[in-house]
Design a protein around this motif. Sequence first.
Motif, short mmCIF file in Angstrom:
data_model
loop_
_atom_site.label_atom_id
_atom_site.label_comp_id
_atom_site.label_asym_id
_atom_site.label_seq_id
_atom_site.Cartn_x
_atom_site.Cartn_y
_atom_site.Cartn_z
N GLY A 268 13.00 -21.40 -17.13
CA GLY A 268 13.15 -20.26 -18.02
C GLY A 268 12.23 -19.12 -17.65
O GLY A 268 12.14 -18.72 -16.48
N LYS A 269 11.51 -18.60 -18.64
CA LYS A 269 10.63 -17.45 -18.44
C LYS A 269 9.18 -17.88 -18.19
O LYS A 269 8.24 -17.12 -18.47
CB LYS A 269 10.70 -16.52 -19.65
N THR A 270 8.99 -19.08 -17.68
CA THR A 270 7.64 -19.56 -17.39
C THR A 270 6.94 -18.64 -16.41
O THR A 270 7.53 -18.17 -15.42
CB THR A 270 7.69 -20.98 -16.81
N ILE A 271 5.64 -18.37 -16.67
CA ILE A 271 4.85 -17.56 -15.75
C ILE A 271 3.55 -18.29 -15.40
O ILE A 271 2.94 -18.96 -16.23
CB ILE A 271 4.53 -16.17 -16.32
N PHE A 272 3.15 -18.19 -14.14
CA PHE A 272 1.85 -18.62 -13.65
C PHE A 272 1.12 -17.37 -13.17
O PHE A 272 1.63 -16.65 -12.31
CB PHE A 272 2.00 -19.58 -12.47
N GLU A 273 -0.09 -17.11 -13.70
CA GLU A 273 -0.83 -15.95 -13.21
C GLU A 273 -2.32 -16.12 -13.46
O GLU A 273 -2.75 -16.76 -14.43
CB GLU A 273 -0.33 -14.66 -13.86
N ASP A 274 -3.10 -15.58 -12.53
CA ASP A 274 -4.57 -15.54 -12.63
C ASP A 274 -5.19 -16.92 -12.72
O ASP A 274 -6.29 -17.08 -13.28
CB ASP A 274 -5.00 -14.70 -13.85
#
Length: 387
Positions: free
Chosen positions: A347-353
């Motif tokens: 889906g709209k999963t995000i990985f950041e920083d």
Amino acid sequence: MLFRSFLVLPFSFRVANAAPLFIDASVDLTKLKIADKNAIGDATTDSTVPVQAAIDYLAKNPEGGSLIFGPGVYRVGGIVVKPGVKIIGADREKTIFRTTSPAILFDMQGGELHNFTAYGTPDAASSGDNWKVGTGGVGKGGTARSLMIIRVGNSPTLVAKDVVISNVTAKEARYDCLYPRGSQNLKVLNCDFDRAGRNLVTMAGDDENFLISGCRFGSLWGLYQFDVEPNKNRFARDGMFLNCEFDGTHAGEMNTGTWGAMFIFSGEGQFENRNISLVGCTFKKILVRVRGIFPDVKFLYNPQLGKFYKTPSNHTGEFRDATIRGNFFGTPEKPMTNISAGVTFTGKTIFEDNTPAATNDTKITAESKDTKWVEDHPLAAKPAPKK
């Protein structure tokens, strides 16, 4: 007109008399004729009857009240804490409760618990270095007597609202140290849970809008460490774990479990289990496991986060629309680049920083169409019906 003015007088008296009560359990129960004896903290006397009588007395007061315990070891069992009632100890090191029965030690229909330690074992001879976890993931044959140390609610018939548990240590349960099973607005603050025949904590539903902050979840258990696993057709949602420590560094000691060193999210087809955040938490040798599909999980700024894990026995282990930001995976001595064992992110999963930087490249896949999950608890399997 004169007649009308007299009509309002009873209402003013009722408001003036409404105030919270403060009762010293060791002194006031006989003075106020609440019970035939006071609570006695001599580690021997069963104080269940007077303590329950005091709770019932406070619960009848419109503004509730506090039942205060001084230093001592108080033996009680099957205490039902009612809305508006606060159980308050002098200090975690000084006010100790030990069980007298196999019942739930504190069964929370409402109310609050503060500043004490509670054991599901009856005495020092069955506690501490003498504690035995038992077998079968249910504490069978162990030294604990209490089924659970603290249960909150009992859904679907009872949902406990606005329960607060702070500065409490709960140890040595036959099943679970903490068992939310029907709560709204639960707050668990600065508590310590360890030593359980089954799980340190099971969140069994219906539980929503909870905050668990500044708590430590220790290393010794019979099955799993922390299990967000609502019963069928129930839910766990809209909650936060803030600055908590999940510690598996001593798992396996004292014949405890090692395989269940997991924080578990259990999803289901209706997607009612959702929207849980973990912020600023430390995972010491604890995996993050997902069963089925669990939406809207947020892992934010956790200084030490474990690997995401799906067991081969579960068809699906999926975090959908997750936010994974600002975490350190592994430890400074052993940073982790491969952060997933079978878990998919959709889906709209995000990985950041996140750190290491390579973890931000974790693949986002297509959403699974398999919304079912299979309970693989080894004790949940029922024998085949006889033909």
